[in-house]
Structure formats: structure tokens, C-alpha cells
Scaffold this motif. Structure first.
Motif, short mmCIF file in Angstrom:
data_model
loop_
_atom_site.label_atom_id
_atom_site.label_comp_id
_atom_site.label_asym_id
_atom_site.label_seq_id
_atom_site.Cartn_x
_atom_site.Cartn_y
_atom_site.Cartn_z
N THR A 165 0.85 -1.18 0.00
CA THR A 165 0.00 0.00 0.00
C THR A 165 0.89 1.24 0.00
OG1 THR A 165 -1.74 -1.17 1.19
CG2 THR A 165 -1.84 1.23 1.20
N VAL A 166 0.64 2.12 -0.98
CA VAL A 166 1.41 3.35 -1.13
C VAL A 166 0.42 4.52 -1.24
CG1 VAL A 166 3.35 2.19 -2.27
CG2 VAL A 166 1.49 3.13 -3.66
N THR A 167 0.93 5.72 -1.21
CA THR A 167 0.12 6.91 -1.48
C THR A 167 0.29 7.25 -2.95
OG1 THR A 167 0.44 7.71 0.77
CG2 THR A 167 -0.28 9.32 -0.87
N ALA A 168 -0.82 7.30 -3.68
CA ALA A 168 -0.77 7.55 -5.13
C ALA A 168 -0.20 8.94 -5.41
CB ALA A 168 -2.15 7.43 -5.74
N THR A 169 0.81 9.00 -6.26
CA THR A 169 1.39 10.27 -6.69
C THR A 169 0.81 10.73 -8.03
OG1 THR A 169 3.25 9.12 -7.69
CG2 THR A 169 3.53 9.89 -5.41
N ALA A 224 -7.42 4.94 -7.90
CA ALA A 224 -6.97 5.87 -6.86
C ALA A 224 -6.72 7.24 -7.48
CB ALA A 224 -5.69 5.37 -6.20
N ILE A 237 -4.82 11.09 -6.83
CA ILE A 237 -3.59 11.55 -6.18
C ILE A 237 -3.86 11.73 -4.68
CG2 ILE A 237 -1.96 13.47 -6.00
CD1 ILE A 237 -2.41 13.94 -9.01
N GLY A 238 -2.98 11.18 -3.86
CA GLY A 238 -3.11 11.28 -2.41
C GLY A 238 -3.88 10.14 -1.76
N ASP A 239 -4.58 9.33 -2.57
CA ASP A 239 -5.32 8.18 -2.03
C ASP A 239 -4.36 7.04 -1.73
OD1 ASP A 239 -7.72 9.50 -2.43
OD2 ASP A 239 -8.34 8.28 -4.14
N ASN A 240 -4.78 6.13 -0.84
CA ASN A 240 -4.06 4.88 -0.68
C ASN A 240 -4.25 4.06 -1.94
OD1 ASN A 240 -3.06 5.32 1.88
ND2 ASN A 240 -4.72 4.25 2.91
N LEU A 241 -3.19 3.43 -2.40
CA LEU A 241 -3.21 2.61 -3.61
C LEU A 241 -2.49 1.31 -3.31
CD1 LEU A 241 -3.62 2.16 -6.68
CD2 LEU A 241 -1.47 3.41 -7.03
#
Length: 108
Positions: A12-16, A38, A40-44
Motif C-alpha cells: 500500500t502506497v500513497t498515489a502520486t 486511486a 492523487i493522495g489516495d491509498n493505492l
């Protein structure tokens, strides 16, 4: 093991950048397939192992076992490492002749 975190099949990352389910996503040297949509800024959640059907340039002629790279600018798998700027993402596990537009890729 007290330092074990997770298997690593999914991260799980933060979408850029905005991503849709099934998109290839490159974050630094980490490559995975978006498990959902996702903004930008959402969990992905990125799936980092497995075999996926991925888009490729129709002119690339690929054989099973070929090294594959990610052309992030075009969102395509390619057999061209573009003098080192396209990161290695896995191996072809299907034949994908010209003019096919997809290839099955084993990540990793």
C-alpha cells in the motif's frame, strides 16, 4: 520474527498520480499493478507479484523468457531498456508477435 511486516505480494502506497485498476505504476524503483482506482493522495494497493496481461507496442516481437521493461512515459511494457532509463519489471511468459498489443508478464 519480530521484524516481519508482510509477505510483500501487495504494497500500500500513497498515489502520486491517478491510477485505474490494472494500470502499471512505477514509484521510484517499485513497480506494481494497481489493484483498484486511486486519485492523487489516495491509498493505492500495488500488486508486486504474479502474471498480468500488459499493453505493449504492437511492433515489439517478444518471445517467452524475454526481459521486459516499463516505458513509464507511454504506459507500455517493452523489450527496450532505452539505455537504462526503462526499469526492468519482469519476463515475458507468452509469445507476443507483431502486431499484437499485449503480452503476459511475470513480475519480478
Amino acid at each position: 520474527m519480530r521484524n516481519y511486516i508482510q509477505p510483500g505480494d501487495s504494497i500500500t502506497v500513497t498515489a502520486t498520480a491517478a491510477a485505474s485498476s490494472g494500470d502499471g505504476v512505477l514509484m521510484g524503483s517499485l513497480f506494481g499493478i494497481a489493484s483498484g482506482d486511486a486519485a492523487i493522495g489516495d491509498n493505492l494497493v500495488l500488486t508486486t507479484t504474479g502474471v498480468f496481461e500488459m499493453p505493449k507496442p504492437s511492433t515489439d516481437d517478444l518471445a517467452v523468457g524475454d526481459d521486459l521493461y516499463w516505458d513509464d512515459a507511454n504506459g507500455l511494457v517493452t523489450n527496450d531498456d532505452d539505455t537504462g532509463s526503462n526499469p526492468f519489471i519482469g519476463l515475458a511468459v507468452s509469445v507476443a508477435s507483431n502486431p499484437s498489443g499485449t503480452v503476459n508478464v511475470k513480475l519480478g
